[in-house]
Design a protein around this motif. Structure first.
Motif, PDB file in Angstrom:
ATOM      1  N   GLY A 279      16.870  -9.984  -0.685  1.00 44.10           N
ATOM      2  CA  GLY A 279      17.950 -10.616  -1.431  1.00 44.10           C
ATOM      3  C   GLY A 279      17.861 -10.270  -2.903  1.00 44.10           C
ATOM      4  O   GLY A 279      16.885  -9.662  -3.372  1.00 44.10           O
ATOM      5  N   ILE A 280      18.874 -10.678  -3.642  1.00 44.79           N
ATOM      6  CA  ILE A 280      18.918 -10.453  -5.083  1.00 44.79           C
ATOM      7  C   ILE A 280      17.932 -11.409  -5.757  1.00 44.79           C
ATOM      8  O   ILE A 280      17.907 -12.607  -5.466  1.00 44.79           O
ATOM      9  CB  ILE A 280      20.342 -10.681  -5.624  1.00 44.79           C
ATOM     10  N   VAL A 281      17.127 -10.877  -6.648  1.00 47.66           N
ATOM     11  CA  VAL A 281      16.117 -11.683  -7.335  1.00 47.66           C
ATOM     12  C   VAL A 281      16.791 -12.748  -8.195  1.00 47.66           C
ATOM     13  O   VAL A 281      17.720 -12.464  -8.945  1.00 47.66           O
ATOM     14  CB  VAL A 281      15.201 -10.786  -8.203  1.00 47.66           C
ATOM     15  N   ASN A 282      16.300 -13.982  -8.079  1.00 44.56           N
ATOM     16  CA  ASN A 282      16.804 -15.078  -8.906  1.00 44.56           C
ATOM     17  C   ASN A 282      15.665 -16.038  -9.217  1.00 44.56           C
ATOM     18  O   ASN A 282      14.499 -15.787  -8.878  1.00 44.56           O
ATOM     19  CB  ASN A 282      17.991 -15.789  -8.236  1.00 44.56           C
ATOM     20  N   THR A 283      15.990 -17.155  -9.837  1.00 38.89           N
ATOM     21  CA  THR A 283      14.975 -18.118 -10.258  1.00 38.89           C
ATOM     22  C   THR A 283      14.156 -18.634  -9.088  1.00 38.89           C
ATOM     23  O   THR A 283      12.918 -18.715  -9.164  1.00 38.89           O
ATOM     24  CB  THR A 283      15.644 -19.300 -10.978  1.00 38.89           C
ATOM     25  N   MET A 284      14.819 -18.990  -8.017  1.00 32.69           N
ATOM     26  CA  MET A 284      14.105 -19.547  -6.865  1.00 32.69           C
ATOM     27  C   MET A 284      13.099 -18.553  -6.302  1.00 32.69           C
ATOM     28  O   MET A 284      11.956 -18.911  -5.997  1.00 32.69           O
ATOM     29  CB  MET A 284      15.102 -19.969  -5.790  1.00 32.69           C
ATOM     30  N   MET A 285      13.517 -17.305  -6.163  1.00 34.46           N
ATOM     31  CA  MET A 285      12.598 -16.287  -5.651  1.00 34.46           C
ATOM     32  C   MET A 285      11.404 -16.118  -6.578  1.00 34.46           C
ATOM     33  O   MET A 285      10.245 -16.077  -6.132  1.00 34.46           O
ATOM     34  CB  MET A 285      13.320 -14.954  -5.477  1.00 34.46           C
ATOM     35  N   GLU A 286      11.658 -16.034  -7.864  1.00 36.20           N
ATOM     36  CA  GLU A 286      10.578 -15.791  -8.815  1.00 36.20           C
ATOM     37  C   GLU A 286       9.582 -16.950  -8.849  1.00 36.20           C
ATOM     38  O   GLU A 286       8.385 -16.748  -8.999  1.00 36.20           O
ATOM     39  CB  GLU A 286      11.159 -15.547 -10.204  1.00 36.20           C
ATOM     40  N   ARG A 287      10.090 -18.174  -8.696  1.00 34.26           N
ATOM     41  CA  ARG A 287       9.191 -19.335  -8.759  1.00 34.26           C
ATOM     42  C   ARG A 287       8.377 -19.526  -7.489  1.00 34.26           C
ATOM     43  O   ARG A 287       7.264 -20.064  -7.529  1.00 34.26           O
ATOM     44  CB  ARG A 287      10.001 -20.591  -9.097  1.00 34.26           C
ATOM     45  N   LEU A 288       8.888 -19.061  -6.354  1.00 30.76           N
ATOM     46  CA  LEU A 288       8.161 -19.232  -5.099  1.00 30.76           C
ATOM     47  C   LEU A 288       7.350 -18.008  -4.698  1.00 30.76           C
ATOM     48  O   LEU A 288       6.411 -18.128  -3.904  1.00 30.76           O
ATOM     49  CB  LEU A 288       9.134 -19.591  -3.979  1.00 30.76           C
ATOM     50  N   ASP A 289       7.691 -16.849  -5.233  1.00 29.31           N
ATOM     51  CA  ASP A 289       6.969 -15.633  -4.842  1.00 29.31           C
ATOM     52  C   ASP A 289       5.458 -15.712  -5.062  1.00 29.31           C
ATOM     53  O   ASP A 289       4.683 -15.202  -4.241  1.00 29.31           O
ATOM     54  CB  ASP A 289       7.539 -14.413  -5.566  1.00 29.31           C
ATOM     55  N   PRO A 290       4.972 -16.343  -6.140  1.00 27.47           N
ATOM     56  CA  PRO A 290       3.513 -16.433  -6.302  1.00 27.47           C
ATOM     57  C   PRO A 290       2.834 -17.224  -5.188  1.00 27.47           C
ATOM     58  O   PRO A 290       1.616 -17.115  -4.997  1.00 27.47           O
ATOM     59  CB  PRO A 290       3.353 -17.148  -7.653  1.00 27.47           C
ATOM     60  N   HIS A 291       3.608 -18.024  -4.439  1.00 29.92           N
ATOM     61  CA  HIS A 291       3.050 -18.854  -3.372  1.00 29.92           C
ATOM     62  C   HIS A 291       3.335 -18.287  -1.984  1.00 29.92           C
ATOM     63  O   HIS A 291       3.142 -18.980  -0.980  1.00 29.92           O
ATOM     64  CB  HIS A 291       3.637 -20.264  -3.467  1.00 29.92           C
TER      65      HIS A 291
END
Length: 360
Positions: A279-291
């Motif tokens: 999907g297109i990178v957004n805030t939700m992806m960036e905040r959950l990707d480290p987890h």
């Protein structure tokens, strides 16, 4: 071209164009329009209840007499432990708070019952039955063919998965490259080793199988259709290309995000659903990707983010949506589905003619 024509004859369609089954983002109007224009429309039924499956199929049949398909997720209901669920909820609570919502509660069930969906599909007798996320047994494939009379397509992201579908009796395999938007159809290996590009995956599957191969992943126009056929595919499956059509179910925020995106703006993530998806990178992806390593698998994460994503759509908040899109997103055209099929057919004919002129 004889092999491609043979597949089209079996599917009873005019063009080698299959609309991707975009579960949660499709409507019966989309499938009907694609089928009516000469392609194969698909209903993504992975998250539809049996009753909703019957209603969607009836809506397609009311709009067109042409063949269409139905797709299911091969999935069993999970039984996650309470600690895993509570940890997932705690991770999501700040994102819910961003939208003015309380943290989610565990649902009464994590997903639709596959066995009930399977019975609904057989009762509907679609021309095509396709499956992803898992593998049917040979007995199940035989039953779909015998009782529903459906042409069975299995989804594969590796040659091993393609062979597995052939071994249980699938009529064709959709070879899904990593460029594609939305969920990966992997089932033998959900890791990075299954992230193979379409240009590499399709010919490898063609060489390994005796049944037809359908190419998917990053195909957006007639040039892509021609390229896929040059690799040995007998048809293509296109998702992101049809996602931009007015008949799809996506909202204004996702349409705006798609209109501004390039392929480099997309990434594969487990953030939204617990299963790898592009999907297109957004805030939700960036905040959950480290987890990512700690996120529960699909459908648990998917169920826990459901209310969040619905609220984001209602508030036109693209930053908290699952913005499914493939690497070809910049080539998406917001045309009515029937018109898009006509445009694709014209591009395909011109691309084939140009290729023949270059290689007489």
């Amino acid at each position: 071209m004889a092999a491609a024509n043979t597949l089209l004859e079996r599917l009873s369609i005019d063009l080698p164009i299959i609309q991707g089954p975009m579960t949660g983002s499709d409507r019966p109007q989309l499938a009907a329009a694609v089928s009516e224009a000469g392609g194969l429309g698909m209903l993504g039924c992975g998250m539809r209840s049996p009753q909703a499956m019957h209603e969607a199929a009836a809506a397609v049949r009311a709009a067109t007499g042409r063949p269409f398909g139905m797709n299911l997720f091969v999935l069993r209901a999970p039984s996650p432990d309470a600690a895993t669920v509570q940890a997932a909820i705690a991770r999501l609570a700040p994102l819910y708070a961003d939208l003015g919502l309380a943290a989610p509660e565990p649902p009464t069930r994590w997903c639709e019952d596959f066995d009930a969906q399977f019975e609904a599909l057989i009762a509907e007798r679609p021309a095509v039955a396709s499956f992803t996320f898992g593998l049917l047994t040979a007995a199940q494939v035989a039953r779909v063919k015998r009782e529903a009379g459906s042409f069975v397509i299995g989804t594969a992201t590796t040659v091993a998965e393609a062979r597995a579908w052939a071994e249980v009796g699938a009529d064709a395999v959709c070879a899904s490259g990593m460029e594609g938007g939305g969920h990966r159809g992997s089932f033998l290996d959900l890791g990075s080793s299954s992230q193979i590009g379409t240009m590499a995956l399709v010919p490898a599957c063609v060489d390994a199988l005796t049944i037809p191969v359908i190419a998917a992943g990053g195909i957006m126009d007639g040039r892509g259709i021609t390229a896929a056929q040059a690799l040995g595919a007998q048809a293509v499956q296109m998702g992101t290309a049809f996602l931009a059509c007015p008949e799809s179910a996506i909202g204004a925020a996702q349409r705006a995000a798609m209109a501004q995106a390039e392929g480099s703006d997309t990434r594969i993530t487990r953030a939204y659903s617990g299963r790898p998806a592009r999907g297109i990178v957004n805030t939700m992806m960036e905040r959950l990707d480290p987890h990512e390593a700690d996120l529960p698998a699909y459908p648990v994460q998917n169920a826990l983010t459901g209310a969040l994503r619905r609220a984001a759509a209602a508030q036109d908040r693209a930053d908290h949506l699952a913005l499914w899109a493939g690497q070809g997103v910049a080539l998406a055209r917001a045309l009515p589905a029937g018109q898009l099929v006509q445009v694709l057919a014209g591009e395909w004919e011109r691309a084939r003619a140009a290729l023949l002129a270059q290689n007489p």
